[in-house]
Structures are given as structure tokens and as C-alpha cells.
Design a protein around this motif. Structure first.
Motif, PDB file in Angstrom:
ATOM      1  N   MET A   1       0.810  -1.217   0.000  1.00  0.00           N
ATOM      2  CA  MET A   1       0.000   0.000   0.000  1.00  0.00           C
ATOM      3  C   MET A   1       0.847   1.272   0.000  1.00  0.00           C
ATOM      4  SD  MET A   1      -3.032  -1.032   2.665  1.00  0.00           S
ATOM      5  CE  MET A   1      -3.882   0.526   2.412  1.00  0.00           C
ATOM      6  N   GLY A   2       2.077   1.145   0.539  1.00  0.00           N
ATOM      7  CA  GLY A   2       2.926   2.324   0.576  1.00  0.00           C
ATOM      8  C   GLY A   2       2.545   3.317   1.663  1.00  0.00           C
ATOM      9  N   VAL A   3       1.710   2.894   2.624  1.00  0.00           N
ATOM     10  CA  VAL A   3       1.306   3.807   3.694  1.00  0.00           C
ATOM     11  C   VAL A   3       2.455   4.016   4.666  1.00  0.00           C
ATOM     12  CG1 VAL A   3      -0.262   4.132   5.632  1.00  0.00           C
ATOM     13  CG2 VAL A   3      -1.112   3.150   3.495  1.00  0.00           C
ATOM     14  N   ILE A   4       3.113   2.939   5.043  1.00  0.00           N
ATOM     15  CA  ILE A   4       4.206   2.981   6.000  1.00  0.00           C
ATOM     16  C   ILE A   4       5.554   2.902   5.300  1.00  0.00           C
ATOM     17  CG2 ILE A   4       5.183   1.889   8.050  1.00  0.00           C
ATOM     18  CD1 ILE A   4       2.458   3.130   8.498  1.00  0.00           C
ATOM     19  N   ASN A   5       5.621   2.064   4.283  1.00  0.00           N
ATOM     20  CA  ASN A   5       6.894   1.809   3.605  1.00  0.00           C
ATOM     21  C   ASN A   5       6.833   2.234   2.146  1.00  0.00           C
ATOM     22  OD1 ASN A   5       7.769   0.182   5.988  1.00  0.00           O
ATOM     23  ND2 ASN A   5       6.178  -1.213   5.239  1.00  0.00           N
ATOM     24  N   LEU A   6       7.720   3.111   1.748  1.00  0.00           N
ATOM     25  CA  LEU A   6       7.806   3.473   0.336  1.00  0.00           C
ATOM     26  C   LEU A   6       8.298   2.273  -0.460  1.00  0.00           C
ATOM     27  CD1 LEU A   6       9.501   7.007   0.512  1.00  0.00           C
ATOM     28  CD2 LEU A   6       7.173   6.511  -0.208  1.00  0.00           C
ATOM     29  N   PRO A   7       7.717   2.007  -1.638  1.00  0.00           N
ATOM     30  CA  PRO A   7       8.207   0.908  -2.475  1.00  0.00           C
ATOM     31  C   PRO A   7       9.676   1.118  -2.839  1.00  0.00           C
ATOM     32  CG  PRO A   7       6.077   1.706  -3.251  1.00  0.00           C
ATOM     33  CD  PRO A   7       6.547   2.688  -2.218  1.00  0.00           C
ATOM     34  N   GLU A   8      10.373   0.019  -3.038  1.00  0.00           N
ATOM     35  CA  GLU A   8      11.807   0.098  -3.343  1.00  0.00           C
ATOM     36  C   GLU A   8      12.066   0.918  -4.604  1.00  0.00           C
ATOM     37  OE1 GLU A   8      15.683  -2.850  -4.042  1.00  0.00           O
ATOM     38  OE2 GLU A   8      13.675  -3.688  -3.746  1.00  0.00           O
TER      39      GLU A   8
ATOM     40  N   ASP B   1       2.772  -3.262   5.663  1.00  0.00           N
ATOM     41  CA  ASP B   1       1.593  -2.540   5.167  1.00  0.00           C
ATOM     42  C   ASP B   1       1.010  -3.175   3.909  1.00  0.00           C
ATOM     43  OD1 ASP B   1       3.502  -1.874   3.309  1.00  0.00           O
ATOM     44  OD2 ASP B   1       3.347   0.299   3.571  1.00  0.00           O
ATOM     45  N   ASN B   2       1.433  -4.393   3.605  1.00  0.00           N
ATOM     46  CA  ASN B   2       0.891  -5.103   2.438  1.00  0.00           C
ATOM     47  C   ASN B   2      -0.320  -5.929   2.890  1.00  0.00           C
ATOM     48  OD1 ASN B   2       0.638  -6.094  -0.176  1.00  0.00           O
ATOM     49  ND2 ASN B   2       2.043  -7.793   0.211  1.00  0.00           N
ATOM     50  N   ILE B   3      -1.441  -5.257   3.064  1.00  0.00           N
ATOM     51  CA  ILE B   3      -2.658  -5.891   3.575  1.00  0.00           C
ATOM     52  C   ILE B   3      -3.657  -6.032   2.433  1.00  0.00           C
ATOM     53  CG2 ILE B   3      -4.541  -5.715   5.230  1.00  0.00           C
ATOM     54  CD1 ILE B   3      -2.737  -4.028   6.989  1.00  0.00           C
ATOM     55  N   MET B   4      -4.034  -7.258   2.149  1.00  0.00           N
ATOM     56  CA  MET B   4      -4.962  -7.519   1.047  1.00  0.00           C
ATOM     57  C   MET B   4      -6.397  -7.507   1.548  1.00  0.00           C
ATOM     58  SD  MET B   4      -2.910  -7.728  -1.431  1.00  0.00           S
ATOM     59  CE  MET B   4      -4.037  -8.299  -2.710  1.00  0.00           C
TER      60      MET B   4
ATOM     61  N   ARG C   1      -5.889  -6.886  10.326  1.00  0.00           N
ATOM     62  CA  ARG C   1      -4.772  -7.337  11.150  1.00  0.00           C
ATOM     63  C   ARG C   1      -3.483  -6.675  10.661  1.00  0.00           C
ATOM     64  NH1 ARG C   1      -3.663 -11.538  14.638  1.00  0.00           N
ATOM     65  NH2 ARG C   1      -5.696 -12.527  14.202  1.00  0.00           N
ATOM     66  N   VAL C   2      -2.764  -6.061  11.583  1.00  0.00           N
ATOM     67  CA  VAL C   2      -1.494  -5.403  11.277  1.00  0.00           C
ATOM     68  C   VAL C   2      -0.361  -6.182  11.940  1.00  0.00           C
ATOM     69  CG1 VAL C   2      -0.132  -3.296  11.506  1.00  0.00           C
ATOM     70  CG2 VAL C   2      -2.606  -3.149  11.117  1.00  0.00           C
ATOM     71  N   TYR C   3       0.585  -6.637  11.126  1.00  0.00           N
ATOM     72  CA  TYR C   3       1.762  -7.338  11.632  1.00  0.00           C
ATOM     73  C   TYR C   3       2.919  -6.353  11.795  1.00  0.00           C
ATOM     74  CZ  TYR C   3      -0.581 -11.741  10.466  1.00  0.00           C
ATOM     75  OH  TYR C   3      -1.471 -12.797  10.396  1.00  0.00           O
ATOM     76  N   TYR C   4       3.737  -6.586  12.808  1.00  0.00           N
ATOM     77  CA  TYR C   4       4.868  -5.690  13.055  1.00  0.00           C
ATOM     78  C   TYR C   4       5.999  -6.465  13.724  1.00  0.00           C
ATOM     79  CZ  TYR C   4       2.569  -5.857  17.596  1.00  0.00           C
ATOM     80  OH  TYR C   4       1.965  -6.301  18.742  1.00  0.00           O
ATOM     81  N   ARG C   5       7.198  -5.898  13.644  1.00  0.00           N
ATOM     82  CA  ARG C   5       8.368  -6.414  14.356  1.00  0.00           C
ATOM     83  C   ARG C   5       9.059  -5.244  15.031  1.00  0.00           C
ATOM     84  NH1 ARG C   5      12.524  -9.492  11.086  1.00  0.00           N
ATOM     85  NH2 ARG C   5      12.097  -7.987   9.434  1.00  0.00           N
ATOM     86  N   TRP C   6       9.698  -5.494  16.130  1.00  0.00           N
ATOM     87  CA  TRP C   6      10.396  -4.414  16.826  1.00  0.00           C
ATOM     88  C   TRP C   6      11.568  -4.968  17.634  1.00  0.00           C
ATOM     89  CZ3 TRP C   6       6.827  -7.192  19.325  1.00  0.00           C
ATOM     90  CH2 TRP C   6       7.006  -7.446  20.688  1.00  0.00           C
TER      91      TRP C   6
ATOM     92  N   ALA D   1      -5.499   2.041  10.893  1.00  0.00           N
ATOM     93  CA  ALA D   1      -4.857   1.029  11.730  1.00  0.00           C
ATOM     94  C   ALA D   1      -3.347   1.056  11.564  1.00  0.00           C
ATOM     95  CB  ALA D   1      -5.411  -0.353  11.370  1.00  0.00           C
ATOM     96  N   LEU D   2      -2.880   1.121  10.330  1.00  0.00           N
ATOM     97  CA  LEU D   2      -1.441   1.167  10.065  1.00  0.00           C
ATOM     98  C   LEU D   2      -0.814   2.411  10.687  1.00  0.00           C
ATOM     99  CD1 LEU D   2      -1.461   0.002   6.341  1.00  0.00           C
ATOM    100  CD2 LEU D   2      -0.318  -1.182   8.231  1.00  0.00           C
ATOM    101  N   CYS D   3      -1.438   3.540  10.486  1.00  0.00           N
ATOM    102  CA  CYS D   3      -0.901   4.783  11.032  1.00  0.00           C
ATOM    103  C   CYS D   3      -0.922   4.769  12.557  1.00  0.00           C
ATOM    104  CB  CYS D   3      -1.684   5.977  10.505  1.00  0.00           C
ATOM    105  SG  CYS D   3      -1.432   6.300   8.739  1.00  0.00           S
ATOM    106  N   SER D   4      -1.919   4.109  13.134  1.00  0.00           N
ATOM    107  CA  SER D   4      -2.016   4.039  14.584  1.00  0.00           C
ATOM    108  C   SER D   4      -0.854   3.241  15.169  1.00  0.00           C
ATOM    109  CB  SER D   4      -3.353   3.408  14.989  1.00  0.00           C
ATOM    110  OG  SER D   4      -3.498   3.412  16.386  1.00  0.00           O
TER     111      SER D   4
END
Length: 238
Positions: free
Chosen positions: A1-8, A112-115, A127-132, A190-193
Motif C-alpha cells: 500500500m505504501g502507507v508505511i513503507n515506500l516501495p523500493e 503494510d501489504n494488507i490484502m 490485522r497489522v503485523y509488526y516487528r520491533w 490502523a497502520l498509522c495508529s
């Protein structure tokens, strides 16, 4: 989606652009009334935001080039320079965003690749997946959070007597369109949150597994604070 991560591809294009060179080529294009050497830069590969400003600049140059009277040319030349400034600012803003993302990716990564589902029901979920990891930690930890929202359909037909009542199929289509639009809004929020939670210093271990979004108290629909899971509605809107 490019909301959080800009495409390469966008990151590579932005990294290839020197801001001083861009500014020089914009000035040259304004003086000549055509893009000339500006095509050397991969501006069209920098994403929708930069692409829209590039299009506006192209159109402004065209109007300047086609202007006849001295007064009109002066006005169109000024407009072209303004559009060029907007283009330069857009590239600068996206490069700053890219730098911020690269810094944040050292400790936080959000998928942010949510289908979307094939069909939408009134009970939506994202559902939002994350790592930290901590600043001094090597190992990553993983988690996810599900945002849930029961939609109150917004569409209302014209109260005047219709010539023909919408068919059941048409009503179902309209409902799916509204639910789909709401799902997109919910996903973005959700992603922005999750991103904002980490930006405020939160740790992934403190994110709940599920969160029932808080709809607006007036109309029951989503608002800017609906997905802020780490604050109460009153403190979120403060």
C-alpha cells in the motif's frame, strides 16, 4: 500500500535525485518554457505525490509557452515558477520521509501489504503485523493486532419517491462499495495508529492482540481517533 513503507522503486528514484541539480533544471525549464534536461531525472518514478506535481509543472510550462501577450507571458511565467517550487518541495518532502523511514526501520518494521477480503461484511477487521527491537538489541520480536469495527451503513436513498426502487442486487452493490471504502479507511488508520504508537516510544509488547475501534459518538462512523488503542477516547482527542 505504501502507507508505511515506500516501495523500493520509489526509494531508488528519490535517492538518484540531487536536490541542487533538480532546482537548477527547474529554473532552466522555466526560462526556456520546456522541460528540456529535466527528463534526465527519474521524477515519474517517485510516486503519486511527486508525479502530480510534475504533471502540474508540465502544464504550467505549456501555458507559459503558448502565452502570446507580454502581460500574459509574465503571469504564466510566474505560475510556472510556483509550480516548479511545488515540485521541488514535493521531492524534498519525499526524501525526508524516506530518511525517516530508514531510521525507523532500524527498530520497527510494519507490514503494510494488507490484502482486502473477497467480500465485505458489516463486521470488518484488519490485522497489522509488526516487528520491533530495542535500540541496543539484536534480535527482533514479532506481533500483530486486529482492529475490529462493525459498520453502520451510511448510504441513504433520496427521500423523494423514486421512479423505480433500486433492485436488491443494486442495493447489495452499493453496500459492498460502502463497506469496501470503510475497510480501506480502517486499514489506513490502523497502520498509522501502530506507526504512531511506536513513534511515541511504545513497545510492541504493550500492543493488545485485539482492539475494538471507537466510532464517533455522534454518527457511529470512524473518525481520526477511532484506532488510537493506547489512549482513552477523551485523551486521544485532547
Amino acid at each position: 500500500m505504501g502507507v508505511i513503507n515506500l516501495p523500493e522503486s520509489e526509494r531508488n528514484a528519490l535517492a538518484a535525485i540531487d536536490e541542487n541539480v533538480l532546482r537548477s533544471l527547474i529554473d532552466k525549464a522555466c526560462d526556456e518554457g520546456r522541460q528540456s534536461d529535466l527528463y534526465r531525472l527519474p521524477l515519474s518514478s517517485c510516486g503519486a505525490y511527486v508525479g502530480s506535481k510534475l504533471y502540474n509543472f508540465e502544464q504550467a510550462l505549456k501555458r507559459y509557452r503558448e502565452a502570446k501577450s507580454a502581460k500574459n507571458r509574465e503571469s504564466k511565467h510566474y505560475s510556472a515558477r510556483r509550480a516548479g517550487d511545488d515540485l521541488s518541495f514535493a521531492v524534498m518532502s519525499m526524501k525526508q520521509r524516506m530518511a525517516t523511514e530508514e531510521t525507523e526501520r532500524e527498530t520497527v518494521r510494519i507490514d503494510d501489504n494488507i490484502m482486502p477480503p473477497w467480500t465485505f461484511g458489516r463486521k470488518l477487521s484488519v490485522r497489522v503485523y509488526y516487528r520491533w527491537r530495542g535500540p541496543d538489541e539484536i534480535d527482533w520480536q514479532s506481533g500483530s493486532i486486529v482492529f475490529r469495527h462493525e459498520v453502520r451503513p451510511r448510504y441513504v436513498y433520496d427521500p423523494s419517491p423514486p421512479k423505480r426502487k433500486p433492485s436488491a442486487a443494486k442495493q447489495a452493490e452499493q453496500l459492498q462499495e460502502e463497506l469496501g471504502s470503510t475497510w480501506e479507511d480502517l486499514t489506513l488508520m490502523a497502520l498509522c495508529s501502530v506507526r504512531d504508537f511506536f513513534r511515541e516510544g511504545g513497545r510492541g509488547s504493550d500492543i493488545p492482540e485485539e482492539f475494538e475501534v471507537v466510532p464517533d459518538s455522534h454518527d457511529g462512523h470512524l473518525n481520526n481517533y477511532s484506532t488510537i488503542f493506547w489512549k482513552t477516547p477523551s485523551t486521544a482527542s485532547a
